[in-house]
Design an enzyme around this catalytic site. Structure first.
Site, PDB file in Angstrom:
ATOM      1  CG  ASP A  65     -11.348  26.385 -14.782  1.00 39.79           C
ATOM      2  OD1 ASP A  65     -11.145  27.060 -13.777  1.00 39.79           O
ATOM      3  OD2 ASP A  65     -12.463  25.922 -15.090  1.00 39.79           O
ATOM      4  CE1 TYR A  67      -5.590  24.321 -22.560  1.00 35.44           C
ATOM      5  CE2 TYR A  67      -3.405  23.886 -21.681  1.00 35.44           C
ATOM      6  CZ  TYR A  67      -4.231  24.575 -22.538  1.00 35.44           C
ATOM      7  OH  TYR A  67      -3.714  25.540 -23.367  1.00 35.44           O
ATOM      8  CG  PHE A  78      -3.102  30.164 -22.194  1.00 33.84           C
ATOM      9  CD1 PHE A  78      -4.265  29.954 -22.925  1.00 33.84           C
ATOM     10  CD2 PHE A  78      -3.041  31.290 -21.375  1.00 33.84           C
ATOM     11  CE1 PHE A  78      -5.336  30.835 -22.849  1.00 33.84           C
ATOM     12  CE2 PHE A  78      -4.107  32.178 -21.287  1.00 33.84           C
ATOM     13  CZ  PHE A  78      -5.251  31.952 -22.030  1.00 33.84           C
ATOM     14  CG  HIS A 187      -9.943  33.184 -24.250  1.00 26.68           C
ATOM     15  ND1 HIS A 187      -9.626  32.010 -24.904  1.00 26.68           N
ATOM     16  CD2 HIS A 187      -9.561  33.026 -22.962  1.00 26.68           C
ATOM     17  CE1 HIS A 187      -9.060  31.181 -24.033  1.00 26.68           C
ATOM     18  NE2 HIS A 187      -9.013  31.767 -22.851  1.00 26.68           N
TER      19      HIS A 187
END
Length: 220
Positions: A65, A67, A78, A187
């Site tokens: 998703d 932020y 990211f 992750h």
């Protein structure tokens, strides 16, 4: 919702935009922007596509998703705009970059510099309601981004797909490992990074693969 995606992407995905699910998705996203606070800013929904055309793509990094807090999301997974403090996962990405290639963090979490070299920073879901992670999942974005991955898989050769975390790794089923390199690890989230993200050497492995296939490596 303006689909500002760049001519090369437009040509490859034009048929997708005409499908009923995408029409429904556009209707939903428009309503959300009109009635809720939604990230990223509407003009940046397709920022990753504009910054990295398919015929210039070398590496694909998959996120989940955008932020969901103010000022962070700008359409690249990211990444955060200049002057925004890098979130914890991005800080861990920079730690691994330093560990792997001895490249210190630049002080900015803006990864446009990667995108402009051919790193396609794609979230599986391209929009999100403020403060509610995952709020725009299962509305059609995943169908669209699956098609994007399939398009790259079929049309390009010798790409590097970097899949961090179980969510991204499920997309690996769409990738032909006989013609592309797929790199997987946990992750970079602080909840999991110490269990295999640190020390994965994905940045150097990606560059080694690109060099071996006659491509210019990424200046991470």
């Amino acid at each position: 919702m303006e689909i500002k995606i760049g001519q090369n992407w437009q040509e490859r995905l034009n048929d997708e935009f005409k499908k009923p699910y995408f029409t429904d998705l556009v209707r939903y996203v428009k309503s959300e922007y009109e009635t809720q606070i939604v990230y990223p800013p509407e003009k940046l929904i397709f920022n990753a596509f504009e910054k990295c055309p398919p015929n210039q793509t070398k590496v694909v990094i998959l996120g989940q998703d955008p932020y969901h807090e103010p000022d962070q999301a700008h359409g690249l997974c990211f990444s955060v705009p200049d002057a925004v403090t890098p979130p914890p996962s991005l800080r861990n990405i920079f730690k691994e970059l330093k560990n792997d290639l001895d490249i210190p963090a630049s002080g900015s979490g803006n990864l446009e510099r990667w995108a402009e070299q051919g790193v396609f920073l794609l979230n599986a879901t391209l929009t999100v309601r403020a403060h509610f992670a995952g709020s725009h999942q299962k509305k059609g974005w995943e169908t669209f981004t699956d098609k994007v991955i399939e398009t790259l898989n079929h049309s390009e050769d010798h790409l590097v797909f970097i899949l961090w975390g179980a969510y991204a790794q499920r997309k690996g089923e769409l990738i032909d490992t006989s013609k592309h390199l797929v790199l997987k690890s946990v992750h970079p989230s602080p909840l999991s990074a110490s269990r295999g993200f640190f020390g994965n050497h994905h940045f150097s492995k990606a560059n080694e693969y690109l060099i071996n296939h006659g491509k210019i490596p990424i200046n991470w």
